[in-house]
Design an enzyme around this catalytic site. Structure first.
Site, PDB file in Angstrom:
ATOM      1  N   HIS B  71       0.824  -1.233   0.115  1.00 46.25           N
ATOM      2  CA  HIS B  71      -0.087   0.033  -0.156  1.00 46.25           C
ATOM      3  C   HIS B  71       1.014   1.210  -0.055  1.00 46.25           C
ATOM      4  O   HIS B  71       0.738   2.276  -0.711  1.00 46.25           O
ATOM      5  CB  HIS B  71      -1.072  -0.077   1.329  1.00 46.25           C
ATOM      6  CG  HIS B  71      -1.628   1.441   1.521  1.00 46.25           C
ATOM      7  ND1 HIS B  71      -2.446   2.267   0.925  1.00 46.25           N
ATOM      8  CD2 HIS B  71      -1.107   2.359   2.712  1.00 46.25           C
ATOM      9  CE1 HIS B  71      -2.777   3.207   1.427  1.00 46.25           C
ATOM     10  NE2 HIS B  71      -1.951   3.248   2.444  1.00 46.25           N
ATOM     11  N   ASP B 100       7.634  22.305 -25.624  1.00 53.19           N
ATOM     12  CA  ASP B 100       7.671  21.197 -24.993  1.00 53.19           C
ATOM     13  C   ASP B 100       8.583  20.804 -24.079  1.00 53.19           C
ATOM     14  O   ASP B 100       9.210  21.871 -23.708  1.00 53.19           O
ATOM     15  CB  ASP B 100       7.462  20.000 -26.374  1.00 53.19           C
ATOM     16  CG  ASP B 100       6.856  18.795 -26.025  1.00 53.19           C
ATOM     17  OD1 ASP B 100       7.326  18.240 -24.760  1.00 53.19           O
ATOM     18  OD2 ASP B 100       6.142  18.331 -26.705  1.00 53.19           O
ATOM     19  N   TRP B 136       7.318  -0.181   4.118  1.00 49.82           N
ATOM     20  CA  TRP B 136       8.049   0.089   2.861  1.00 49.82           C
ATOM     21  C   TRP B 136       9.641   0.553   3.132  1.00 49.82           C
ATOM     22  O   TRP B 136      10.115   0.966   1.962  1.00 49.82           O
ATOM     23  CB  TRP B 136       7.210   1.237   2.302  1.00 49.82           C
ATOM     24  CG  TRP B 136       7.483   2.659   3.205  1.00 49.82           C
ATOM     25  CD1 TRP B 136       6.916   2.965   4.447  1.00 49.82           C
ATOM     26  CD2 TRP B 136       8.231   3.792   2.546  1.00 49.82           C
ATOM     27  NE1 TRP B 136       7.577   4.427   4.610  1.00 49.82           N
ATOM     28  CE2 TRP B 136       8.260   4.724   3.485  1.00 49.82           C
ATOM     29  CE3 TRP B 136       8.813   4.034   1.510  1.00 49.82           C
ATOM     30  CZ2 TRP B 136       9.075   6.159   3.469  1.00 49.82           C
ATOM     31  CZ3 TRP B 136       9.710   5.158   1.100  1.00 49.82           C
ATOM     32  CH2 TRP B 136       9.489   6.154   2.440  1.00 49.82           C
ATOM     33  N   SER B 163      13.068   5.741 -13.436  1.00 54.61           N
ATOM     34  CA  SER B 163      12.124   6.753 -13.978  1.00 54.61           C
ATOM     35  C   SER B 163      12.137   8.135 -13.394  1.00 54.61           C
ATOM     36  O   SER B 163      12.056   9.108 -14.250  1.00 54.61           O
ATOM     37  CB  SER B 163      10.861   6.098 -13.931  1.00 54.61           C
ATOM     38  OG  SER B 163       9.814   6.901 -14.145  1.00 54.61           O
ATOM     39  N   SER B 164      12.148   8.270 -12.280  1.00 52.42           N
ATOM     40  CA  SER B 164      12.423   9.490 -11.481  1.00 52.42           C
ATOM     41  C   SER B 164      13.577  10.349 -11.803  1.00 52.42           C
ATOM     42  O   SER B 164      13.287  11.584 -12.063  1.00 52.42           O
ATOM     43  CB  SER B 164      12.034   9.372  -9.799  1.00 52.42           C
ATOM     44  OG  SER B 164      10.993   8.708  -9.608  1.00 52.42           O
ATOM     45  N   HIS B 247      14.008  10.821   3.889  1.00 54.79           N
ATOM     46  CA  HIS B 247      13.480  12.239   4.594  1.00 54.79           C
ATOM     47  C   HIS B 247      13.463  13.194   3.222  1.00 54.79           C
ATOM     48  O   HIS B 247      12.287  13.633   3.111  1.00 54.79           O
ATOM     49  CB  HIS B 247      14.271  12.590   5.599  1.00 54.79           C
ATOM     50  CG  HIS B 247      13.144  13.762   6.324  1.00 54.79           C
ATOM     51  ND1 HIS B 247      12.052  13.434   7.011  1.00 54.79           N
ATOM     52  CD2 HIS B 247      13.167  15.102   6.163  1.00 54.79           C
ATOM     53  CE1 HIS B 247      11.443  14.571   7.352  1.00 54.79           C
ATOM     54  NE2 HIS B 247      11.993  15.385   6.925  1.00 54.79           N
ATOM     55  N   GLU B 249      12.639  12.540   0.403  1.00 57.12           N
ATOM     56  CA  GLU B 249      11.595  11.991  -0.354  1.00 57.12           C
ATOM     57  C   GLU B 249      10.189  12.240   0.146  1.00 57.12           C
ATOM     58  O   GLU B 249       9.516  12.732  -0.757  1.00 57.12           O
ATOM     59  CB  GLU B 249      11.658  10.243   0.031  1.00 57.12           C
ATOM     60  CG  GLU B 249      10.228   9.559  -0.856  1.00 57.12           C
ATOM     61  CD  GLU B 249      10.209   9.594  -2.326  1.00 57.12           C
ATOM     62  OE1 GLU B 249      11.232  10.084  -2.840  1.00 57.12           O
ATOM     63  OE2 GLU B 249       8.989   9.503  -2.818  1.00 57.12           O
ATOM     64  N   TYR B 251       9.700  15.561   1.166  1.00 59.02           N
ATOM     65  CA  TYR B 251       9.783  16.717   0.601  1.00 59.02           C
ATOM     66  C   TYR B 251       9.566  16.662  -0.759  1.00 59.02           C
ATOM     67  O   TYR B 251       9.037  17.552  -1.471  1.00 59.02           O
ATOM     68  CB  TYR B 251      10.891  17.595   1.166  1.00 59.02           C
ATOM     69  CG  TYR B 251      10.773  17.838   2.704  1.00 59.02           C
ATOM     70  CD1 TYR B 251      10.041  18.724   3.280  1.00 59.02           C
ATOM     71  CD2 TYR B 251      11.702  17.097   3.399  1.00 59.02           C
ATOM     72  CE1 TYR B 251      10.007  18.931   4.477  1.00 59.02           C
ATOM     73  CE2 TYR B 251      11.661  17.268   4.713  1.00 59.02           C
ATOM     74  CZ  TYR B 251      10.758  18.157   5.192  1.00 59.02           C
ATOM     75  OH  TYR B 251      10.538  18.137   6.871  1.00 59.02           O
ATOM     76  N   SER B 262       0.689  27.496  -3.968  1.00 59.28           N
ATOM     77  CA  SER B 262       1.116  28.889  -4.277  1.00 59.28           C
ATOM     78  C   SER B 262       0.366  29.571  -5.322  1.00 59.28           C
ATOM     79  O   SER B 262       0.565  30.570  -5.982  1.00 59.28           O
ATOM     80  CB  SER B 262       2.298  29.121  -4.332  1.00 59.28           C
ATOM     81  OG  SER B 262       2.878  28.356  -3.191  1.00 59.28           O
ATOM     82  N   HIS B 296      16.198  11.431  12.495  1.00 55.59           N
ATOM     83  CA  HIS B 296      14.965  11.690  13.377  1.00 55.59           C
ATOM     84  C   HIS B 296      13.902  10.543  13.307  1.00 55.59           C
ATOM     85  O   HIS B 296      13.083  10.501  13.968  1.00 55.59           O
ATOM     86  CB  HIS B 296      14.457  13.068  13.361  1.00 55.59           C
ATOM     87  CG  HIS B 296      13.884  13.219  12.086  1.00 55.59           C
ATOM     88  ND1 HIS B 296      13.641  14.449  11.530  1.00 55.59           N
ATOM     89  CD2 HIS B 296      13.068  12.223  11.298  1.00 55.59           C
ATOM     90  CE1 HIS B 296      13.073  14.437  10.205  1.00 55.59           C
ATOM     91  NE2 HIS B 296      12.519  13.123   9.965  1.00 55.59           N
ATOM     92  N   HIS B 297      14.204   9.694  12.141  1.00 53.45           N
ATOM     93  CA  HIS B 297      13.351   8.603  11.875  1.00 53.45           C
ATOM     94  C   HIS B 297      13.795   7.423  13.018  1.00 53.45           C
ATOM     95  O   HIS B 297      13.056   6.477  12.761  1.00 53.45           O
ATOM     96  CB  HIS B 297      13.457   8.124  10.639  1.00 53.45           C
ATOM     97  CG  HIS B 297      12.774   9.061   9.557  1.00 53.45           C
ATOM     98  ND1 HIS B 297      11.281   9.135   9.333  1.00 53.45           N
ATOM     99  CD2 HIS B 297      13.118  10.101   8.992  1.00 53.45           C
ATOM    100  CE1 HIS B 297      10.918  10.073   8.312  1.00 53.45           C
ATOM    101  NE2 HIS B 297      12.185  10.910   8.262  1.00 53.45           N
ATOM    102  N   THR B 322       8.802  26.270   6.924  1.00 56.93           N
ATOM    103  CA  THR B 322       7.469  25.969   6.650  1.00 56.93           C
ATOM    104  C   THR B 322       6.561  27.081   7.180  1.00 56.93           C
ATOM    105  O   THR B 322       5.686  27.148   6.542  1.00 56.93           O
ATOM    106  CB  THR B 322       7.230  24.567   7.452  1.00 56.93           C
ATOM    107  OG1 THR B 322       8.544  23.560   6.961  1.00 56.93           O
ATOM    108  CG2 THR B 322       6.071  23.964   6.853  1.00 56.93           C
ATOM    109  N   LYS B 325       6.055  29.865   4.771  1.00 58.76           N
ATOM    110  CA  LYS B 325       5.204  29.487   3.681  1.00 58.76           C
ATOM    111  C   LYS B 325       3.696  29.680   4.113  1.00 58.76           C
ATOM    112  O   LYS B 325       2.974  30.131   3.413  1.00 58.76           O
ATOM    113  CB  LYS B 325       5.265  28.025   3.233  1.00 58.76           C
ATOM    114  CG  LYS B 325       6.570  27.794   2.282  1.00 58.76           C
ATOM    115  CD  LYS B 325       6.851  26.464   1.855  1.00 58.76           C
ATOM    116  CE  LYS B 325       7.607  26.179   0.766  1.00 58.76           C
ATOM    117  NZ  LYS B 325       6.945  26.871  -0.650  1.00 58.76           N
ATOM    118  N   ARG B 444       1.990   0.202  15.240  1.00 61.67           N
ATOM    119  CA  ARG B 444       1.586   0.347  13.856  1.00 61.67           C
ATOM    120  C   ARG B 444       2.033  -0.884  13.249  1.00 61.67           C
ATOM    121  O   ARG B 444       2.891  -1.753  13.833  1.00 61.67           O
ATOM    122  CB  ARG B 444       1.870   1.539  13.131  1.00 61.67           C
ATOM    123  CG  ARG B 444       3.515   1.768  13.013  1.00 61.67           C
ATOM    124  CD  ARG B 444       3.963   2.816  12.038  1.00 61.67           C
ATOM    125  NE  ARG B 444       5.205   2.769  11.723  1.00 61.67           N
ATOM    126  CZ  ARG B 444       5.688   3.581  10.842  1.00 61.67           C
ATOM    127  NH1 ARG B 444       4.869   3.668   9.480  1.00 61.67           N
ATOM    128  NH2 ARG B 444       6.826   3.663  10.685  1.00 61.67           N
TER     129      ARG B 444
END
Lengths: 39, 519
Positions: B71, B100, B136, B163-164, B247, B249, B251, B262, B296-297, B322, B325, B444
């Site tokens: 998932h 293009d 994941w 691809s990315s 991390h 990722e 963002y 915006s 921090h993870h 942040t 923003k 979890r």
């Protein structure tokens, strides 16, 4: 219409950007791998 | 006419297979993202159905773990990232005044890698021993022990990463080289800016993920012991390298949504964006900080105190850009002539839910508190508030904002508002109670739980079904807008500013054949 000089400049700009980014990708991949060997 | 042959393009399947057109490829990305969202959404319903009550009900615990893993992978790599690349493909050339993308053939390749990668990922579930079940984040030793399904997943991750990377190279090359004369970087629409920064993040971290995934593959098949303590390796090394990717990722998933907000908020507040320059600098600062906060993870793995302090303070520092923003979005709305069409609802809703997700993120950043929250439902609530509440809300805001431009038809505003409100309410019912579950200690990635957690879990399950069902409305509204409806004007929205609104709706096959001038 875009004139030829501008188009050529754009093309070489694109090529330079792609080369630089490809280099960055390689450096990041290799550093991650070396981190594994170093640890 | 010299340009006549450019307008000719194949029809039917070959149009989509061979296309090098940024709009066609954008559409392919968006359709792919929607299909993946449905598959990932169904998996979330399997998870939520199992958690309807304590005890084991519907699925085998091992299958539950596979659902939780796949998932996440599908939603991140299959839905949110391709969704934003789809928006980028459609919009960036039109926003910067280019005909293009810079590398159209590579653009085609970037997309067509995706369906194969997604097939590999989904096929992993049907392999002997099932799909990946390590979460994941694919932490060893579980990911080293998994069956062949894990190999399918790792190969799929390699392909998705390729691809990315290709997509990002294309976006950077386009933005840096193909802007219309007069469009300096600091005049560029915020969506293009946030994507430029996101693309740099992708290029910096996707190869790192590829590196560590390669090490995992060699550990699994070629006798290395990078992550195997028995052979002198260390599973914590995986966590460090994975989160160095992981991390940023986060963002990568959220910055393009900030770009959409915006664009949308000034349009419907009928005021220019407040603090454009500070918005650009804040985005760049968030991107920079994202590289120095990864641990921090993993506070609970046992780091030196200095390390924990460093990662705690650097993480809390992210609240500054942040906050800039959020302040700017609110100031843009301040005393504006606001109306609340669907794109605006999604944008304002997104800012609201993101702020809640950001605050719970600050709570998680505090090391001693994280020892309590770590691996609980509080984390699940937090990141769904960010990834769903900001990123996915951003995709919906963008699609509703630009679909009249893409199709030339207005969508059904009434139904679109139903879509927003049902999703917003469903989302809140699903994820808000998970904060309480987590604070009370519910772990979890577990198919069973203690009796006292039942009620909040049932709320969560009801909300999840409501949220997924609401997406049927989205499907209907979009299909209807593609097939017909009231004609959209060129500008579509009264307060819209930017080059894309100077083009007809729908725009011509090649966006700007005559280069526009920007004052």
């Amino acid at each position: 219409m875009t004139d030829i000089t501008q188009k050529t400049r754009q093309q070489s700009g694109i090529q330079r950007t792609v080369m630089a980014l490809a280099l960055l990708v390689t450096v990041m991949f290799v550093s991650a791998a070396f981190l594994g060997f170093g640890a | 006419m010299a340009t006549a042959h450019h307008a000719e393009h194949p029809t039917g399947f070959t149009r989509w297979l061979y296309t090098t057109n940024h709009k066609d490829i954008g559409t392919l990305y968006l359709v792919f993202a929607f299909i993946m969202a449905i598959i990932g959404g169904i998996m979330s319903l399997v998870i939520r159905s199992e958690l309807w009550q304590p005890g084991l009900q519907l699925v085998d615990p091992h299958f539950f773990n596979q659902m939780a893993t796949v998932h996440a992978l599908i939603m991140i790599f299959g839905f949110v990232m391709p969704g934003f690349v789809g928006l980028a493909n459609w919009q960036i050339p039109m926003m910067i005044g280019a005909p293009d993308m810079a590398l159209p053939r590579m653009n085609n390749w970037s997309f067509w890698i995706l369906p194969f990668a997604a097939t590999l990922l989904i096929m992993s579930l049907f392999m002997p021993g099932g799909g990946p079940a390590a979460g994941w984040t694919l932490y060893p030793p579980l990911s080293v022990q998994g069956g062949i399904g894990t190999d399918f997943t790792l190969l799929s991750i390699h392909l998705l990463g390729m691809s990315s990377i290709l997509g990002s190279i294309n976006i950077i090359a386009t933005i840096l080289n193909m802007r219309a004369p007069g469009m300096t970087l600091m005049k560029m629409p915020l969506f293009a800016w946030t994507w430029l920064i996101t693309a740099f993040l992708l290029i910096a971290v996707m190869p790192v993920l590829a590196g560590t995934v390669t090490m995992l593959i060699t550990d699994r098949h070629f006798g290395t012991h990078f992550f195997d303590a028995a052979g002198g390796g260390d599973p914590v090394l995986w966590q460090h390298v994975f989160w160095f990717f992981g991390h940023p990722e986060v963002y990568i998933l959220v910055l393009p949504a900030f770009g959409v907000f915006s664009q949308v908020i000034p349009t419907f507040a009928r005021k220019p964006l407040f603090g454009y320059d500070s918005m650009v600098y804040a985005t760049a600062s968030i991107a920079f900080l994202s590289f120095i906060v990864w641990a921090h993870h993993m506070y609970t793995v046992g780091m030196p105190l200095a390390g924990e302090l460093f990662f705690m303070y650097s993480t809390m520092l992210i609240a500054v850009p942040t906050g800039v923003k959020v302040f700017n979005w609110i100031s843009t709305m301040w005393r504006g002539s606001m109306t609340f069409e669907s794109p605006m609802l999604w944008a304002v809703g997104g800012v609201f839910t993101f702020t809640i997700g950001g605050l719970s993120g600050l709570m998680l950043a505090i090391t001693p508190a994280d020892f309590q929250y770590h691996d609980t439902y509080f984390v699940v609530a937090h990141f769904h508030y960010v990834i769903f509440g900001a990123s996915i809300f951003g995709i919906f805001a963008g699609v509703y904002y630009w679909i009249p431009k893409w199709t030339g038809h207005m969508y059904n505003e009434g139904l679109a508002k139903w879509h927003f409100w049902l999703t917003m309410i469903g989302f809140t019912i699903t994820f808000f109670p998970q904060h309480f579950l987590g604070l009370a200690g519910m772990p979890r990635r577990i198919p069973d739980y203690a009796l006292q957690f039942t009620e909040f879990n049932q709320w969560s399950t009801v909300g999840a079904f409501m949220t997924v069902a609401a997406q049927l409305i989205f499907f209907y509204v979009i299909t209807q807008a593609i097939r017909g409806g009231a004609r959209a004007t060129n500008k579509v929205w009264e307060g819209a500013e930017g080059l894309e609104w100077t083009l007809p709706s729908p725009p011509p096959y090649h966006s700007f054949t005559v280069v526009p001038k920007v004052k």
